[in-house]
Design an enzyme around this catalytic site. Structure first.
Site, short mmCIF file in Angstrom:
data_model
loop_
_atom_site.label_atom_id
_atom_site.label_comp_id
_atom_site.label_asym_id
_atom_site.label_seq_id
_atom_site.Cartn_x
_atom_site.Cartn_y
_atom_site.Cartn_z
N GLU A 52 41.38 45.84 42.94
CA GLU A 52 41.27 46.83 43.69
C GLU A 52 42.63 47.15 44.42
O GLU A 52 42.77 48.50 44.50
CB GLU A 52 40.25 46.58 44.86
CG GLU A 52 38.62 46.13 44.49
CD GLU A 52 37.89 47.27 43.57
OE1 GLU A 52 38.69 48.60 43.73
OE2 GLU A 52 37.15 47.06 42.77
N THR A 88 49.68 50.97 27.74
CA THR A 88 48.55 50.42 27.70
C THR A 88 47.72 50.86 26.43
O THR A 88 47.55 52.45 26.58
CB THR A 88 47.39 50.55 28.96
OG1 THR A 88 47.55 51.91 29.38
CG2 THR A 88 48.43 49.64 30.05
N HIS A 125 44.10 49.90 42.57
CA HIS A 125 43.71 51.21 42.62
C HIS A 125 44.54 51.70 43.75
O HIS A 125 44.88 52.85 43.63
CB HIS A 125 42.30 51.42 42.91
CG HIS A 125 41.42 50.99 41.68
ND1 HIS A 125 41.73 51.91 40.51
CD2 HIS A 125 40.31 50.43 41.52
CE1 HIS A 125 40.65 51.60 39.77
NE2 HIS A 125 39.85 50.66 40.31
#
Length: 432
Positions: free
Chosen positions: A251, A278, A254
Site C-alpha cells: 500500500e 516489469t 501506491h
C-alpha cells in the site's frame, strides 16, 4: 510493463461511477463487526481512486501533471534524484480500536516500520529467492521510515496514536481519517506519512491514496491484524498468511505512485503499471505461484513483486524501474518533495528551565506578552498558536517585539509554541 499512455486516467475517470459502486459494495455497514474471512489479498486502492475522481474531476488533472513530470524525469537521468542519499520519511500511526484486540501494541507497530525499512532498502533476506531472470532488477529504493518524534505543533511524540472509537468496522469511505466521523485526522501530509491501523471490513487488507489526492485524506489504511510482522513480534494480533507486514509495503507503494503490476486490466494484457522493466502480465496472482507462471507471452509473471497480490511470504522485491518511479516524487518539484525537509523525524529540544520563555496573562482576552529571559532578543523567537487538534491559528501574528494579539480568537483552549531554532517550548493558554 512498458505500455505507457496518458489516457489511463481519463479512462479511469469515465469508469469512476461504476468503480465507485464497487467500492460501496466492498464497504461494510459502520457499527457492525465484520466476520468475513480473508481468503485472498484484496486492496481497495483503485476503487478508492475511482470514487475520488468521480467526486473531484480536478484530481485527474493533478495526477496527469504528476505523471508528466515523472515521465520527464525518467527520460532525463540528469534530472533524477540520486539514490545515493536516503530519503527519510516521518511516519505517524493512528491506531483506531473498538476492542482490545484491535488496539495493537507499540511493539507490533514498530515491527511494521522495521519491515518497511527492510523492504524499501533491499535488506529483506528473502529477496534472494527472486528468479534468475529478474534477480538483476531487485532494487534498493533507498527510503527510510521513522516514527515521528515531533508533532506538527512541535511537541515531542512517539509517532503512535491510540484512539478508542465506537466504530467497530471501517470501509473505504475515509471516515477513519476524520475525527468528526469517529476516526483520527491526518497530520500534515506534506511532512508525514499517515498510516491508519483499524478494523477494515469485507475482507479488505488495506488501501492507499495516490499522489495528487486531497491532503486531508492522504495516507494508507491497513487492517490492524495485517499491520506488523509475526516474525519480528510474535505476541501481536495477526491474520494468518498476511502476517509479515507486506500489506503495508504494497500500500505504501501506491502512496509512492506505483500501480498494480498487472495494470488492472482484468487479464486483457492491455493494461500498464507504467514501469518499463516489469513484464506485461495478464492478471493478479494469488497465494504462492510456482515460477514461471506465464501470461501475455512473457517469460513468467513477476509475481514476487510487492505490487502483485501474492501472500506475504511470496512477495519480496521492487524493480529498478519501480524505484526510479517512486524516487521521482522526491526530485525538485516532485509531489512528495516536502518530506525531504520535514522536521517530523527530529525530536524537539526543550528550552532549559533557566532560560525558558513564557507569556502572560493567562487567561487572556486581547494581548499575550512574552516573559523572556533577561537580555533575550524578542526578534529571535518564533511564536505560533494552535488549537487542540494542531491546526495553526493564522489570525494570530507575533510582532517580533514580545507581543501577539489574540482578540480575534474564539473563546477556548489553545497551545502556544515558543521556539528559537531547534529548541521549542509548548504551553497551553485560555482565550477569554
Amino acid at each position: 510493463m512498458n505500455k505507457l499512455y496518458f489516457s489511463a486516467l481519463a479512462l479511469l475517470a469515465s469508469a469512476a461511477p461504476a468503480l465507485a459502486q464497487d467500492a460501496q459494495r466492498l464497504a461494510p455497514v459502520t457499527g457492525m463487526e465484520t466476520t468475513t474471512p480473508i481468503t485472498h489479498r484484496a486492496c481497495g486502492t483503485m476503487e478508492v481512486l475511482a470514487a475520488q475522481l468521480a467526486a473531484d474531476p480536478a484530481q485527474a488533472q493533478r495526477m496527469a501533471r504528476i505523471e508528466a513530470q515523472t515521465q520527464q524525469l525518467l527520460a532525463n537521468p540528469a534530472l533524477q534524484r540520486s539514490t545515493a542519499g536516503t530519503v527519510i520519511i516521518p511516519v505517524v500511526v493512528h491506531v483506531l480500536y473498538n476492542t482490545a484486540a484491535q488496539n495493537i501494541s507499540d511493539a507490533q507497530v514498530q515491527s511494521q516500520i522495521a519491515v518497511l525499512n527492510e523492504d524499501y532498502q533491499k535488506l529483506n533476506a528473502d529477496y534472494t529467492k527472486t528468479p534468475g531472470i529478474y534477480a538483476g532488477l531487485v532494487a534498493n529504493v533507498n527510503v527510510q521510515f521513522v516514527l515521528a518524534k515531533r508533532t506538527p505543533t512541535g511537541a515531542a511524540t512517539t509517532g503512535i496514536i491510540h484512539k478508542a472509537t465506537k466504530t467497530s468496522s471501517w470501509s473505504t469511505n475515509d471516515a477513519v481519517k476524520n475525527s468528526k466521523r469517529g476516526g483520527d485526522d491526518a497530520w500534515d501530509a506534506t511532512k508525514y506519512l499517515n498510516l491508519w491501523a483499524c478494523n477494515l471490513g469485507q475482507g479488505l487488507l488495506g488501501y492507499a491514496q495516490f499522489p495528487g489526492g486531497s491532503a486531508s485524506t492522504d495516507g494508507v489504511v491497513i487492517l490492524y491484524s495485517a499491520f506488523g510482522s509475526r516474525a519480528k513480534y510474535a505476541a501481536g494480533t495477526y491474520t494468518s498468511t498476511y502476517d509479515l507486514g507486506r500489506t503495508a509495503t504494497h500500500e505504501v507503494g501506491h502512496w509512492l505512485n506505483l500501480r498494480h503490476i498487472w495494470g488492472d486490466d482484468s487479464g486483457a494484457c492491455t493494461g500498464s503499471d507504467q514501469v518499463a522493466d516489469t513484464p506485461n502480465q495478464g492478471a493478479e496472482n494469488y497465494g504462492c505461484p510456482a515460477f514461471p507462471h506465464v501470461s501475455c507471452s512473457n517469460s513468467g509473471d513477476m509475481s514476487m513483486n510487492y505490487m502483485d497480490y501474492t501472500d506475504d511470504a511470496c512477495m519480496y522485491m521492487f524493480s529498478t524501474g519501480q524505484s526510479q518511479r517512486m524516487n521521482a516524487l522526491f526530485a525538485a518539484g516532485g509531489a512528495r518533495v516536502g518530506l525531504l525537509t520535514s522536521p517530523g523525524g527530529t525530536a524537539p529540544r526543550t528550552l532549559a528551565t533557566s532560560s525558558a520563555a513564557s507569556f502572560y496573562p493567562n487567561p487572556a482576552a486581547d494581548v499575550l506578552t512574552l516573559d523572556l529571559p533577561r537580555g533575550a532578543d524578542a526578534a529571535r523567537y518564533a511564536v505560533r498558536v494552535y488549537d487542540l487538534t494542531g491546526h495553526e491559528m493564522t489570525q494570530v501574528r507575533y510582532d517580533g517585539r514580545g507581543q501577539m494579539r489574540v482578540s480575534d480568537l474564539p473563546k477556548g483552549l489553545y497551545y502556544v509554541t515558543i521556539g528559537t531554532g531547534a529548541e521549542v517550548s509548548r504551553q497551553r493558554f485560555e482565550k477569554e
